[in-house]
Design a protein around this motif. Structure first.
Motif, PDB file in Angstrom:
ATOM      1  N   THR A 183      -3.099   6.996  -2.658  1.00 13.34           N
ATOM      2  CA  THR A 183      -2.188   6.376  -3.617  1.00 13.34           C
ATOM      3  C   THR A 183      -0.765   6.887  -3.415  1.00 13.34           C
ATOM      4  O   THR A 183       0.189   6.100  -3.386  1.00 13.34           O
ATOM      5  CB  THR A 183      -2.658   6.641  -5.055  1.00 13.34           C
TER       6      THR A 183
ATOM      7  N   VAL B 134       2.256   4.404  -2.385  1.00 19.23           N
ATOM      8  CA  VAL B 134       3.355   4.192  -3.334  1.00 19.23           C
ATOM      9  C   VAL B 134       4.676   4.685  -2.746  1.00 19.23           C
ATOM     10  O   VAL B 134       5.709   4.014  -2.865  1.00 19.23           O
ATOM     11  CB  VAL B 134       3.032   4.864  -4.689  1.00 19.23           C
TER      12      VAL B 134
ATOM     13  N   TYR C 250       5.921   2.243  -0.068  1.00 20.76           N
ATOM     14  CA  TYR C 250       6.530   1.058  -0.661  1.00 20.76           C
ATOM     15  C   TYR C 250       7.934   1.390  -1.169  1.00 20.76           C
ATOM     16  O   TYR C 250       8.885   0.634  -0.953  1.00 20.76           O
ATOM     17  CB  TYR C 250       5.659   0.510  -1.800  1.00 20.76           C
TER      18      TYR C 250
ATOM     19  N   ARG D  49       0.282  -2.498  -5.265  1.00 21.32           N
ATOM     20  CA  ARG D  49       1.114  -1.366  -5.679  1.00 21.32           C
ATOM     21  C   ARG D  49       1.308  -1.379  -7.192  1.00 21.32           C
ATOM     22  O   ARG D  49       1.142  -0.366  -7.866  1.00 21.32           O
ATOM     23  CB  ARG D  49       2.459  -1.421  -4.953  1.00 21.32           C
TER      24      ARG D  49
END
Length: 192
Positions: A75, A79, A82, A135
């Motif tokens: 994760t 994240v 992105y 996301r």
């Protein structure tokens, strides 16, 4: 180019460091798991591991169970990837990151700025929107695709998920989604 105090090359250095961290973490987890799997201890549920940071420690069983849950590192990598991609694109366009634009908007603008279109990007708008939707779901603690997310996907031409489908984020998905972000940035003129 100034990316909130970072140059575009800084963004790529951070992207590379994030990639190395993901790979190294995976290696470390696999080695740690193998260490405890191979250890010949009859009472693994009773054996406690302690660190200077946490006096109470964990049992070996709890430790190995935690190692099996790689969602936190996946994760975080996803994240942060992105965020780096979005920051690079928005900065190139001169748009404040707090503008709240979706990838549909900032991606289109980035591509137009480079004289390109979504058809030049592998998996195009559909793939990029899937990355953004996943996301968003993860950031908000959702474990399933909801109606609003599926509508956003369908609007972008992506019908690969239905309401109630689980949100899956494993190593393969993180690699796929990071690849889509790289494709968008590269075609948009921000390749490293």
């Amino acid at each position: 180019m100034n990316l909130g105090g970072n140059t575009l090359s800084d963004i790529w250095v951070r992207w590379g460091a994030l990639t190395k961290s993901l790979i190294s973490t995976r290696i470390a987890v696999e080695r740690e798991r193998a260490l405890w799997d191979d250890l010949e201890v009859t009472e693994k549920a009773e054996l406690r591991l302690r660190t200077p940071v946490r006096e109470a420690g964990l049992t070996v069983v709890d430790h190995v169970e935690a190692l099996d849950d790689e969602s936190t590192v996946l994760t975080a990598t996803f994240v942060l990837s992105y965020a780096l991609a979005e920051a690079a694109a928005l900065n190139r366009l001169g748009i404040d990151f707090r503008a709240g634009l979706g990838v549909e908007e900032w991606g289109t603008r980035l591509l137009l700025d480079a004289g390109r279109t979504w058809s030049d990007v592998p998996e195009g708008l559909s793939g990029a929107v899937e990355v953004a939707v996943v996301r968003n779901l993860i950031l908000h603690g959702q474990t399933e695709f909801d109606v609003q997310s599926c509508v956003r996907l369908a609007t972008a031409g992506n019908i690969s998920h239905a309401v109630g489908d689980p949100v899956v984020l494993d190593y393969a998905q993180v690699e796929l989604y990071r690849g889509r972000l790289l494709d968008l940035l590269t075609v948009g003129g921000l390749g490293d």
